[in-house]
Write a protein that holds these residues in place. Sequence first.
Motif, short mmCIF file in Angstrom:
data_model
loop_
_atom_site.label_atom_id
_atom_site.label_comp_id
_atom_site.label_asym_id
_atom_site.label_seq_id
_atom_site.Cartn_x
_atom_site.Cartn_y
_atom_site.Cartn_z
N ALA A 45 0.80 -1.25 -0.03
CA ALA A 45 0.06 0.03 -0.10
C ALA A 45 1.05 1.28 -0.03
CB ALA A 45 -1.02 0.09 1.24
N THR A 46 1.88 1.05 0.83
CA THR A 46 2.81 2.58 0.88
C THR A 46 3.44 2.53 -0.50
OG1 THR A 46 4.37 1.12 2.11
CG2 THR A 46 3.06 2.68 3.43
N ALA A 47 3.72 1.40 -0.98
CA ALA A 47 4.46 1.57 -2.57
C ALA A 47 3.56 1.97 -3.50
CB ALA A 47 5.06 0.16 -2.77
N TYR A 48 2.32 1.76 -3.55
CA TYR A 48 1.20 2.08 -4.43
C TYR A 48 0.83 3.61 -4.22
CZ TYR A 48 0.16 -2.59 -6.45
OH TYR A 48 0.28 -3.69 -6.91
N SER A 49 0.85 3.98 -3.09
CA SER A 49 0.75 5.15 -2.51
C SER A 49 1.83 6.22 -3.12
CB SER A 49 0.70 5.54 -0.89
OG SER A 49 0.60 6.91 -0.61
N LEU A 50 2.91 5.73 -3.17
CA LEU A 50 4.26 6.61 -3.71
C LEU A 50 3.97 6.79 -5.39
CD1 LEU A 50 7.38 4.96 -2.23
CD2 LEU A 50 6.22 7.11 -1.75
N PHE A 51 3.31 5.91 -5.90
CA PHE A 51 3.12 6.06 -7.51
C PHE A 51 1.86 6.99 -7.52
CE2 PHE A 51 1.09 5.07 -11.43
CZ PHE A 51 2.30 4.79 -12.38
N VAL A 52 0.71 6.70 -6.77
CA VAL A 52 -0.33 7.68 -7.10
C VAL A 52 -0.21 8.93 -6.66
CG1 VAL A 52 -2.75 8.26 -6.09
CG2 VAL A 52 -2.00 5.51 -6.61
N THR A 216 -2.06 -3.01 -13.96
CA THR A 216 -3.76 -2.54 -14.32
C THR A 216 -4.28 -1.84 -13.49
OG1 THR A 216 -3.55 -4.75 -15.86
CG2 THR A 216 -5.64 -3.39 -15.16
N PHE A 217 -4.41 -2.49 -12.13
CA PHE A 217 -4.98 -1.71 -11.08
C PHE A 217 -4.60 -0.24 -10.75
CE2 PHE A 217 -4.91 -0.54 -6.40
CZ PHE A 217 -6.05 -0.30 -6.00
N LEU A 218 -3.22 -0.28 -10.58
CA LEU A 218 -2.32 0.75 -10.14
C LEU A 218 -2.63 1.99 -11.29
CD1 LEU A 218 -0.62 2.25 -8.15
CD2 LEU A 218 1.38 1.12 -9.22
N LEU A 219 -2.59 1.71 -12.45
CA LEU A 219 -2.65 2.78 -13.56
C LEU A 219 -4.22 3.48 -13.60
CD1 LEU A 219 -0.57 1.20 -16.42
CD2 LEU A 219 0.10 3.07 -14.85
#
Length: 266
Positions: A45-52, A216-219
Amino acid sequence: MDLIELIGYVCALVIGIVLGLIGGGGSILTVPVLVYLLSFNPVTATAYSLFVVGISALVGAFRNMQKKLVDFKTAIVFSIPAFIAVYSTRKFIVPAIPEELGTIFGFLITKDVGIMVFFAFIMLVAALSMIFNKSMDVTDETSVIYNYPLVVIEGFVVGVLTGIVGAGGGFLIIPALVLLAKLPMKKAVATSLLIIAVKSLIGFIGDIENLDIDWTFLLIFSGISVGGIFIGIWANKFVNGKKLKKSFGWFVLIMAIYIIFKEFSM
């Protein structure tokens, strides 16, 4: 697509709207949504948050560049130690954190619990800053003075915090730019977005080798969030920014307390 995932995408839109309205707070919402609603573990979650947050901040930064509000000199001085720190933290420190950190008052503190509790602490600091911090606007454009050593130290500290909890750190960066670089508030906010974008996205690169990314989800999630930013920027014309920021601060404070109770009650 099930109902929970649909709600998650709606939350992505809300995250973008909040960023567009107050220029920050994206990661404060992103991590809890990914952990508690979409059931990602805190490290992912923290990794995905960095991208978002990185992508969203980059959109805002480009918009501010067009208005010539970004101070590139300060951004470079701050960003270099920040992205070195955040990349190193995500690449080496987070994977090295043991799965069990010990016990406190009879509670076993695991790696996931520790990250979320630390994130809640950062949320508390951010909430108090939004609720009680008065405007630090500097109106004298000629008074810009660069305190390089302190800016570099602040950049490194914010980079480490960003790496651990996936937060953009705007609530730490903006006061530093105003107080240490003597930037006017509008330039500080604009420059902060560029710094957040650079260090968040570079920090995310440190995760690519360690995690299996659902691109896919992240983008899709990030794209919806970016769409929300434009809605927030438009709505900002009709909303009192100071009152909104203070109200959001109270919301963040409640969320931080909720996370702490939830983690220690599991």
